[in-house]
Design an enzyme around this catalytic site. Structure first.
Site, PDB file in Angstrom:
ATOM      1  N   SER A   1       0.706  -1.136   0.050  1.00  0.00           N
ATOM      2  CA  SER A   1      -0.177  -0.207  -0.201  1.00  0.00           C
ATOM      3  C   SER A   1       1.089   1.147  -0.075  1.00  0.00           C
ATOM      4  O   SER A   1       2.359   1.649  -0.782  1.00  0.00           O
ATOM      5  CB  SER A   1      -0.687  -0.237   1.430  1.00  0.00           C
ATOM      6  OG  SER A   1      -1.553   0.845   0.732  1.00  0.00           O
TER       7      SER A   1
ATOM      8  N   ASP B   1     -10.153  -3.988  -5.326  1.00  0.00           N
ATOM      9  CA  ASP B   1     -10.025  -2.811  -4.117  1.00  0.00           C
ATOM     10  C   ASP B   1     -10.671  -1.597  -4.262  1.00  0.00           C
ATOM     11  O   ASP B   1     -11.433  -0.837  -5.332  1.00  0.00           O
ATOM     12  CB  ASP B   1      -8.543  -1.776  -4.615  1.00  0.00           C
ATOM     13  CG  ASP B   1      -7.815  -1.375  -3.745  1.00  0.00           C
ATOM     14  OD1 ASP B   1      -8.555  -0.892  -2.740  1.00  0.00           O
ATOM     15  OD2 ASP B   1      -6.396  -1.687  -3.100  1.00  0.00           O
TER      16      ASP B   1
ATOM     17  N   HIS C   1      -8.108  -4.765  -1.839  1.00  0.00           N
ATOM     18  CA  HIS C   1      -6.872  -4.267  -0.509  1.00  0.00           C
ATOM     19  C   HIS C   1      -6.422  -5.511   0.171  1.00  0.00           C
ATOM     20  O   HIS C   1      -7.229  -5.360   1.073  1.00  0.00           O
ATOM     21  CB  HIS C   1      -7.313  -2.534  -0.505  1.00  0.00           C
ATOM     22  CG  HIS C   1      -5.768  -2.303  -0.339  1.00  0.00           C
ATOM     23  ND1 HIS C   1      -5.193  -1.729  -0.595  1.00  0.00           N
ATOM     24  CD2 HIS C   1      -5.413  -1.512   0.898  1.00  0.00           C
ATOM     25  CE1 HIS C   1      -4.312  -0.951  -0.791  1.00  0.00           C
ATOM     26  NE2 HIS C   1      -4.353  -1.165   0.921  1.00  0.00           N
TER      27      HIS C   1
END
Ligand code: NAG
Ligand code: NAG
Length: 326
Positions: free
Chosen positions: A115, A234, A289
């Protein structure tokens, strides 16, 4: 004497003397060290990160894994994912990695960013790149920013709520740009002028301002491979296509892929050159995600972080990879 033992361990890991020996046949010995930078709300001693580190060691035995942290306490490290000036955080990480004995004596390292840790590791490559990064892998990273802030869940996470509260001061204020981490990679093409003027982090490392930093480009070009992984479903990092440097117009939903953007056609960062050399990978991971399985990670670690093939050209070799063959 613990210091002496450390020194011996270090020498054993990287036999410096071997360079002085007559050159005959050379083989690779061990995979490169792996540096990991975790994401927002995570911390360096969290179970998930420790498991990833352990898996990396299992997949490529002998891998020295180093998890980046901005504070020695787990709590402080987690807070630093929300609060701080990212420019200063990158500087701190540059010093941290350069002074870590095993990393700084290694010929190169591999890097894995989860991330926001992904765009921060890319910034490390562009700005410092010592130790030099061989393969960079980013998963669900926001290379072209976010246009929506993640909302905190209702579980009473005060750190996250504090971050949310900061936004009251306005996303483009210096106050917020120097303190709130996600604001420093906020990018909405409908507010492009404000972004260019005030973004403390992303506009700089993406070389979007008129004056380009050539070092950012040449450093990124030194990567052997850059694997960019996007999570197909995501809804946390918005827009998800940011993981591939695509620009998404929030109002129209229109997607401009990296290859259609000036960032690429004018090659502000070297991404086009990397792509033309087959070193830029656009990969998709199914699911939400950071929804990662051991299977997927095993495949990625095998593909990107395995032992390095050592060419015959010995002169080009860093000493610690060199070992006399049989
Ligand atoms: C963030 O830190 C850098 C380096 O200290 C500084 O130059 C910059 O002005 C800071 N950003 C803001 C928005 O204050
Ligand atoms: C994920 O996205 C794909 C297409 O983008 C869709 O077909 C699929 O149903 C989604 N899966 C989930 C679990 O949402």
């Amino acid at each position: 004497m613990p210091q002496l033992r450390r020194l011996i361990a270090l020498l054993a890991a990287f036999p410096l003397l071997s360079r002085a020996l007559p050159a005959t046949k050379y083989v690779e010995t061990t995979p490169l060290p792996l540096v990991i930078w975790h994401g927002l709300g995570d911390s360096y001693q969290a179970d998930g990160i420790m498991e990833v580190a352990q898996l990396a060691e299992e997949v490529n035995p002998g891998t020295y894994v180093y998890i980046i942290h901005l504070d020695d306490s787990d709590n402080g490290d987690r807070q630093a994912t929300f609060f701080g000036n990212v420019t200063e955080q990158i500087t701190q990480v540059c010093e941290q990695l350069a002074s870590e004995p095993i990393l700084s004596t290694a010929p190169a390292v591999n890097a894995l960013g989860f991330s926001q840790g992904g765009q921060f590791l890319r910034a490390f490559v562009e700005k410092c790149n010592f130790p030099q990064v061989h393969n960079l892998v980013t998963m669900g990273s926001q290379h072209n920013g976010i246009f929506k802030f993640q909302s905190c869940d209702s579980s009473g996470d005060w750190v996250c709520r504090g971050a949310e509260a900061l936004l009251r001061f306005g996303r483009w204020s210096d106050f917020v740009q120097s303190r709130l981490v996600p604001a420093q990679y906020f990018r909405d093409s409908n507010e492009y002028d404000s972004y260019l003027k005030h973004s403390n982090f992303l506009a700089d490392i993406n070389n979007e301002r008129e004056e380009k930093n050539e070092a950012y480009k040449s450093n990124l070009l030194s990567l052997n491979r850059f694997g960019m992984f996007m999570f197909a479903n995501d809804t946390v990092a918005v827009p998800k296509e940011s993981a591939w440097f695509a620009e998404v117009n929030q109002l129209s939903g229109e997607i401009t892929t990296l290859r259609e953007r000036s960032l690429y056609t004018e090659d502000w960062l070297g991404l086009r050159a990397l792509d033309e050399q087959g070193k830029l990978d656009f990969e998709t991971i199914p699911g939400q995600h950071m929804e990662l399985t051991d299977k997927l990670l095993t495949d990625v670690f095998t593909e990107y972080f395995g032992p390095v093939e050592v060419p015959d050209d010995v002169a080009a070799l860093p000493p610690s990879l060199v070992k006399q063959g049989m």
